[in-house]
Design a protein around this motif. Sequence first.
Motif, mmCIF file in Angstrom:
data_model
loop_
_atom_site.group_PDB
_atom_site.id
_atom_site.type_symbol
_atom_site.label_atom_id
_atom_site.label_comp_id
_atom_site.label_asym_id
_atom_site.label_seq_id
_atom_site.Cartn_x
_atom_site.Cartn_y
_atom_site.Cartn_z
ATOM 1 N N PRO A 84 0.946 6.374 -8.017
ATOM 2 C CA PRO A 84 0.683 5.380 -6.961
ATOM 3 C C PRO A 84 1.160 3.966 -7.294
ATOM 4 C CG PRO A 84 -1.216 6.802 -7.217
ATOM 5 C CD PRO A 84 -0.261 7.133 -8.349
ATOM 6 N N GLY A 85 1.141 3.573 -8.544
ATOM 7 C CA GLY A 85 1.569 2.224 -8.913
ATOM 8 C C GLY A 85 3.035 1.951 -8.604
ATOM 9 N N ARG A 86 3.842 2.995 -8.556
ATOM 10 C CA ARG A 86 5.273 2.850 -8.300
ATOM 11 C C ARG A 86 5.564 2.607 -6.813
ATOM 12 N NH1 ARG A 86 9.540 3.626 -11.604
ATOM 13 N NH2 ARG A 86 8.361 4.594 -13.255
ATOM 14 N N ILE A 87 4.552 2.838 -5.944
ATOM 15 C CA ILE A 87 4.707 2.530 -4.521
ATOM 16 C C ILE A 87 4.607 1.014 -4.377
ATOM 17 C CG2 ILE A 87 3.740 2.821 -2.213
ATOM 18 C CD1 ILE A 87 5.074 5.361 -3.501
ATOM 19 N N ALA A 88 5.558 0.431 -3.683
ATOM 20 C CA ALA A 88 5.554 -1.025 -3.468
ATOM 21 C C ALA A 88 4.959 -1.287 -2.094
ATOM 22 C CB ALA A 88 6.980 -1.570 -3.559
ATOM 23 N N LYS A 89 3.668 -1.599 -2.067
ATOM 24 C CA LYS A 89 3.039 -1.826 -0.766
ATOM 25 C C LYS A 89 3.338 -3.235 -0.283
ATOM 26 C CE LYS A 89 -1.633 -2.692 -2.488
ATOM 27 N NZ LYS A 89 -2.980 -2.154 -2.600
ATOM 28 N N THR A 90 3.585 -3.331 1.011
ATOM 29 C CA THR A 90 3.931 -4.611 1.618
ATOM 30 C C THR A 90 2.751 -5.089 2.446
ATOM 31 O OG1 THR A 90 6.245 -3.917 1.699
ATOM 32 C CG2 THR A 90 5.629 -5.814 3.038
ATOM 33 N N LEU A 91 2.170 -6.195 2.033
ATOM 34 C CA LEU A 91 1.024 -6.780 2.721
ATOM 35 C C LEU A 91 1.518 -7.801 3.740
ATOM 36 C CD1 LEU A 91 -1.203 -7.459 -0.424
ATOM 37 C CD2 LEU A 91 -1.141 -5.399 1.009
ATOM 38 N N SER A 92 0.922 -7.772 4.925
ATOM 39 C CA SER A 92 1.276 -8.712 5.998
ATOM 40 C C SER A 92 0.200 -9.776 6.078
ATOM 41 C CB SER A 92 1.354 -7.978 7.333
ATOM 42 O OG SER A 92 2.229 -6.891 7.258
ATOM 43 N N LEU A 93 0.590 -11.015 5.831
ATOM 44 C CA LEU A 93 -0.366 -12.118 5.850
ATOM 45 C C LEU A 93 0.082 -13.185 6.833
ATOM 46 C CD1 LEU A 93 -0.155 -11.566 2.265
ATOM 47 C CD2 LEU A 93 -2.439 -12.132 3.026
#
Length: 168
Positions: free
Chosen positions: A54-63
């Motif tokens: 899971p750490g290798r997934i680059a999650k993109t947060l929308s702020l």
Amino acid sequence: MRDGGSAISAGRKNMRVDAVREFLERHGLGAAYRQFEVSSATVDLAAAAVGCEPGRIAKTLSLLGKDGPLVLVVMGTARLDNRKFKDVFHQKAHFIKAEDVESLVGHPMGGVCPFALPEGVPVYLDASLKNFDPVYPAAGAPNNAVEISLADLERVTGGVWVDVCKAE
């Protein structure tokens, strides 16, 4: 009426995926695109679809910042540190409401990515990403990803490196 709405929604999704694929092609990364038969809408689902931790997934947060929307790409298992965020951005972190994400950052929930964003939406890359290389951000839909090196991620997004996540 419901079927028409689904067709319109599917059409918008395909347009976003097409925009991301065109973006990747323009930057020499067309072969990095991956599409799955299963959902990759969450970190755990994406890791299972890709076949990685899971750490290798680059999650993109929308702020939503004081100057408008911004996206922050972080390691899949990282959590935003409110104190660090405020120190870097000089404001509190405000996540964009789910119903507003697509209109503000151009991608649907579960497919938010740092590619093919609307003009003026800045990209920030959190230092937590440096734990893995390559990483796998979404690609505009909840069933795809891009295998990308950190150097290419920085190059194609113009992302600015920050340190705003908690060490896990």
